[in-house]
Design a protein around this motif. Structure first.
Motif, short mmCIF file in Angstrom:
data_model
loop_
_atom_site.label_atom_id
_atom_site.label_comp_id
_atom_site.label_asym_id
_atom_site.label_seq_id
_atom_site.Cartn_x
_atom_site.Cartn_y
_atom_site.Cartn_z
N GLY A 330 -1.93 21.71 18.47
CA GLY A 330 -2.65 21.96 17.23
C GLY A 330 -2.58 20.75 16.32
O GLY A 330 -1.57 20.03 16.32
N GLU A 331 -3.62 20.53 15.57
CA GLU A 331 -3.67 19.33 14.73
C GLU A 331 -2.44 19.25 13.82
O GLU A 331 -2.22 20.12 12.99
CB GLU A 331 -4.97 19.29 13.93
CG GLU A 331 -6.16 18.93 14.83
CD GLU A 331 -7.51 19.05 14.15
OE1 GLU A 331 -8.48 18.58 14.74
OE2 GLU A 331 -7.59 19.63 13.05
N GLY A 332 -1.68 18.22 13.98
CA GLY A 332 -0.50 18.00 13.13
C GLY A 332 0.69 18.88 13.46
O GLY A 332 1.71 18.82 12.76
N ALA A 333 0.59 19.69 14.51
CA ALA A 333 1.63 20.69 14.78
C ALA A 333 2.95 20.06 15.21
O ALA A 333 2.99 19.21 16.09
CB ALA A 333 1.16 21.66 15.85
N GLU A 334 4.02 20.52 14.59
CA GLU A 334 5.37 20.12 15.01
C GLU A 334 6.17 21.32 15.49
O GLU A 334 7.26 21.17 16.03
CB GLU A 334 6.09 19.43 13.84
CG GLU A 334 5.40 18.13 13.43
CD GLU A 334 6.06 17.47 12.23
OE1 GLU A 334 7.16 17.88 11.83
OE2 GLU A 334 5.45 16.52 11.70
N LYS A 335 5.65 22.51 15.24
CA LYS A 335 6.34 23.74 15.61
C LYS A 335 5.42 24.63 16.43
O LYS A 335 4.19 24.63 16.22
CB LYS A 335 6.74 24.52 14.35
CG LYS A 335 7.69 23.78 13.43
CD LYS A 335 9.11 23.87 13.92
CE LYS A 335 10.07 23.38 12.85
NZ LYS A 335 11.47 23.52 13.30
N PHE A 336 6.02 25.39 17.31
CA PHE A 336 5.31 26.38 18.12
C PHE A 336 5.88 27.74 17.76
O PHE A 336 7.08 27.98 17.93
CB PHE A 336 5.52 26.06 19.60
CG PHE A 336 4.84 27.02 20.54
CD1 PHE A 336 3.51 26.84 20.90
CD2 PHE A 336 5.53 28.10 21.08
CE1 PHE A 336 2.87 27.72 21.78
CE2 PHE A 336 4.90 28.99 21.95
CZ PHE A 336 3.57 28.79 22.30
N VAL A 337 5.05 28.62 17.23
CA VAL A 337 5.54 29.89 16.69
C VAL A 337 4.96 31.06 17.48
O VAL A 337 3.74 31.17 17.63
CB VAL A 337 5.15 30.05 15.20
CG1 VAL A 337 5.85 31.24 14.59
CG2 VAL A 337 5.46 28.78 14.42
#
Lengths: 468, 468
Positions: A330-337
């Protein structure tokens, strides 16, 4: 998803391309599909100002136009965005599947979504179909009857700008050339790269599984990054005019058309329709599934077949793998929730409440800040449409953060009352790259799982000036 | 809104407090209201770790607890969040108004929302009411009958943490002291500061107008900043448990209770329910309206009164002024965006589509980046609930950017077809602090206007770690 990823702390989040672009094996590729791709320069051709237009962190231009061909006419199914401004390629592909045509080819382009392009966009999409059919026709082994030679379209990129048709027209004969069309893993990987826009890695997976003792294979590509909050339905008898979640799955299983569509509908409901990056439903969301029956000794699967449920189960699991890749990237994603809503009065209520929560900027910022601000979860869920919240009893709701690596769960709200927790324990869970949340409504027996990412400054940077 | 602001370029956006904290005149303050405020230290008392807890750019702690008192029992109306996790103060105030009680006082706190605080939160809210009534009672001029002495509550701040009752208990006798309660502009300004959380300036306005030749006055305070996407209704016979848009309006007009509620419902529908900062509906959204009839020679207004429409009109305009201030001060906001949906089949469709659009991160990022990426407007609107989009015909939709300073309009989409525009002209419109967009559905005669802001990196910074 790789379970090793969940053991990483966010500080070790770098280099997603290396962690998630795993190679596929030639033996997992379905029989009877060939592919080609090229760099056409689509984004450069439509840009208001000159741009390098290549993929991120890649000095060489990545492919942006690709063709996937079944060597025999394939049964096709599709799910399409319910956005009222449907892109021209969505309208065309929807109609082809609705007409019951068998499908020979899928043309994919990135850089331009051909969405909200009015009558010109529809004419351009039709031209794409005709060009592919004209140039593919002479090749041996490909169907000749027009009802067997359907071409589907997938487009992603900038909205509101027409396709650069001279560019596309120039490239299609090349892509359609039988000498160029290949079936090796590297060629499939190039096709996956052709799907990419702001994606940072190509999303390609393949697997082999058995149905009634017969081996069948499945390959899948998707792309995502931004404008990701799909809500797709099967093909519908409605036209429209109208970037960005696309997926293509090809299998050599032999499946009856109606069963194929039913299987895809069920799989998408529990995968692609349960992901969100930024809450915006695209004009172009499309998942296509081709089944060409070329597996050795494949037996036709229909809805009453004993193998149908096994097929749906494999397809759902495969679609979940593919859709989670979109969230990872995801754009800019640093976490996966991962968020699960349990004990809901219905699947629709669970899905609807989570669909609201995953669009919450406040929730996504809290995740980004590794802040266990669970009050925002409830504020957001509680603000969903009254048709969804009417069955929610605040005094029965519980919320937990779950350790994705082991059986550890911290309850922060129990039956509507906050629980005093050790902030350090909760904080440690939030510091992981993978965060799991469970919302227990305590009023029924249904559940739904949704996947989303955090909201970061990088998302703003990517989207504050996407066109230029 | 000040029209001078719209002539500023975004580069001159600084110092909103100086531009929007305009002084009010004592002559505009309604008769018969007195107020007090104090710094109680509420946020510091509930913080998991020590914090400075003062207002932004203010070395001295700002007030966080305030009391507004009518010297005679006032008629009260209210609109409340429809969030299912209603905060305890919302439940209590809703019930008081529903019971038809006259109101003597409103207790306001910032720093803690008393939302999702379970049974403890309800007990605390009741204690607040009792403490105020106990300490206000001895003062002359204030009503004695319990039906005339209602106390309403407004809370904003962190969710899921109980109110620090010892702190509040300590402060209420001081706030209730007749020597402390004042009616001057500076005291009202301090009350407006007590409402603030991440707000950067106090939001206080006052005006005088005439109803049938009689002068009446109105003062209003609100606060916003984040978790702003209200959808309020009048008081409802439902309980619930559950920071952040609060408003209080006091007038010395004399208005019948039913007429007061109707007037507020109508005003809120076209003002507070048409703003969004980040798309999250708060658990605490509340607008209260007190009318104490203390204007000299005020005549009672009921719904059949010839002055009722004039009152609604003044109230709506006043509520629009107050609600736009919240958008101006939206968390991280650098742009003020007004979007009008015209020629819609109904007001509900126009409102619903805009309500979807203003939550679009992609649209808000484009505005932030001064990028006229109007395709995102349509993608977002088109993804609204099918009950809203079913009346939208993509081939009839037009979109324009409008210069807020003069009669200049650039059409970018006409009847579903993109219009070739001068990118420099559109770009210049986007560079202004105030951006206006018109979406013409071309299918009806209704319209709605919504106000929102851009999405900036600063929003992420503010919200990635709000609790600490």
């Amino acid at each position: 998803m790789s379970t090793t990823s969940s053991t990483l702390n966010a500080s070790a989040k770098l280099n997603k391309p290396a962690r998630f672009s795993v190679p596929i094996s030639a033996s997992d590729l379905p029989k009877g599909f060939v592919v080609s791709s090229t760099y056409a320069g689509i984004k450069a051709a439509i840009s208001p100002k000159p741009t390098s237009s290549s993929g991120p962190s890649n000095p060489n231009p990545k492919p942006d136009l690709a063709l996937i061909v079944s060597t025999v006419p394939a049964v096709a199914a599709g799910t399409f965005t319910r956005n009222v401004f449907k892109a021209a390629p969505v309208v065309v592909s929807n109609q082809t599947i609705l007409d019951g045509a068998k499908v020979q080819s899928v043309l994919v382009n990135s850089g331009c979504a051909n969405a909200v392009t009015g009558t010109q966009g529809m004419a351009d999409a039709q031209s794409c179909v005709e060009l592919v059919q004209k140039h593919l026709a002479p090749h041996p082994g490909l169907g000749q009857s027009s009802g067997d030679r359907g071409t589907l379209l997938l487009s992603t990129g900038v909205i509101g700008v027409p396709l650069p048709m001279p560019t596309i027209k120039r490239c299609i004969p090349h892509l359609s050339n039988g000498m160029i069309l290949r079936s090796d893993p590297e060629s499939w990987r190039e096709v996956a790269r052709a799907f990419m826009t702001t994606d940072t890695f190509p999303k390609l997976r393949a697997r082999t599984f058995t149905l009634g003792g017969q081996e069948v294979r499945m390959v899948g590509i998707d792309k995502g990054a931004g404008m990701i909050h799909p809500a797709m339905t099967g093909p519908t008898p409605q036209a429209g005019l109208h970037a960005t979640m696309l997926g293509l799955i090809a299998t050599d299983a032999a499946v009856d058309p109606k069963a194929l569509q039913t299987a895809l509908n069920r799989a998408v409901a529990r995968s692609f329709n349960c992901i969100s990056v930024d809450g915006d439903m695209s004009t172009n969301d499309t998942i296509l599934l081709l089944a060409n029956g070329q597996a050795p000794s494949a037996t036709l699967i229909d809805e009453s077949s004993p193998h149908f449920e096994a097929f749906v189960s494999e397809l759902t699991s495969f679609c979940q793998d593919l859709s989670k890749l979109i969230v990872r990237d995801g754009e800019g994603a640093e976490k996966f929730v991962e968020i699960t809503c349990t004990n809901a009065p219905s699947y629709e209520v669970a899905h609807g409440l989570l669909s609201r929560l995953v669009t919450s900027m406040l929730f996504k910022c809290a995740i980004h800040g590794e802040d266990a601000n669970w009050g925002r979860i409830l504020a957001s869920v509680g603000g969903a449409d009254p048709t969804l919240t009417k069955g929610v009893d605040p005094s029965k709701v519980s919320v937990s953060f779950v350790n994705p690596d082991k059986e550890e769960q911290v309850v922060v709200l129990r039956d509507g009352n906050p629980v005093k927790v050790d902030e350090e324990v909760v904080g440690a869970l939030l510091k992981k790259e993978d965060v799991k949340v469970v919302i227990d409504l305590g009023v029924g027996g249904e559940e739904c799982t949704y996947w989303t990412c955090d909201l970061s400054r990088e998302y703003i940077e990517i989207n504050a000036d996407y066109r230029s």
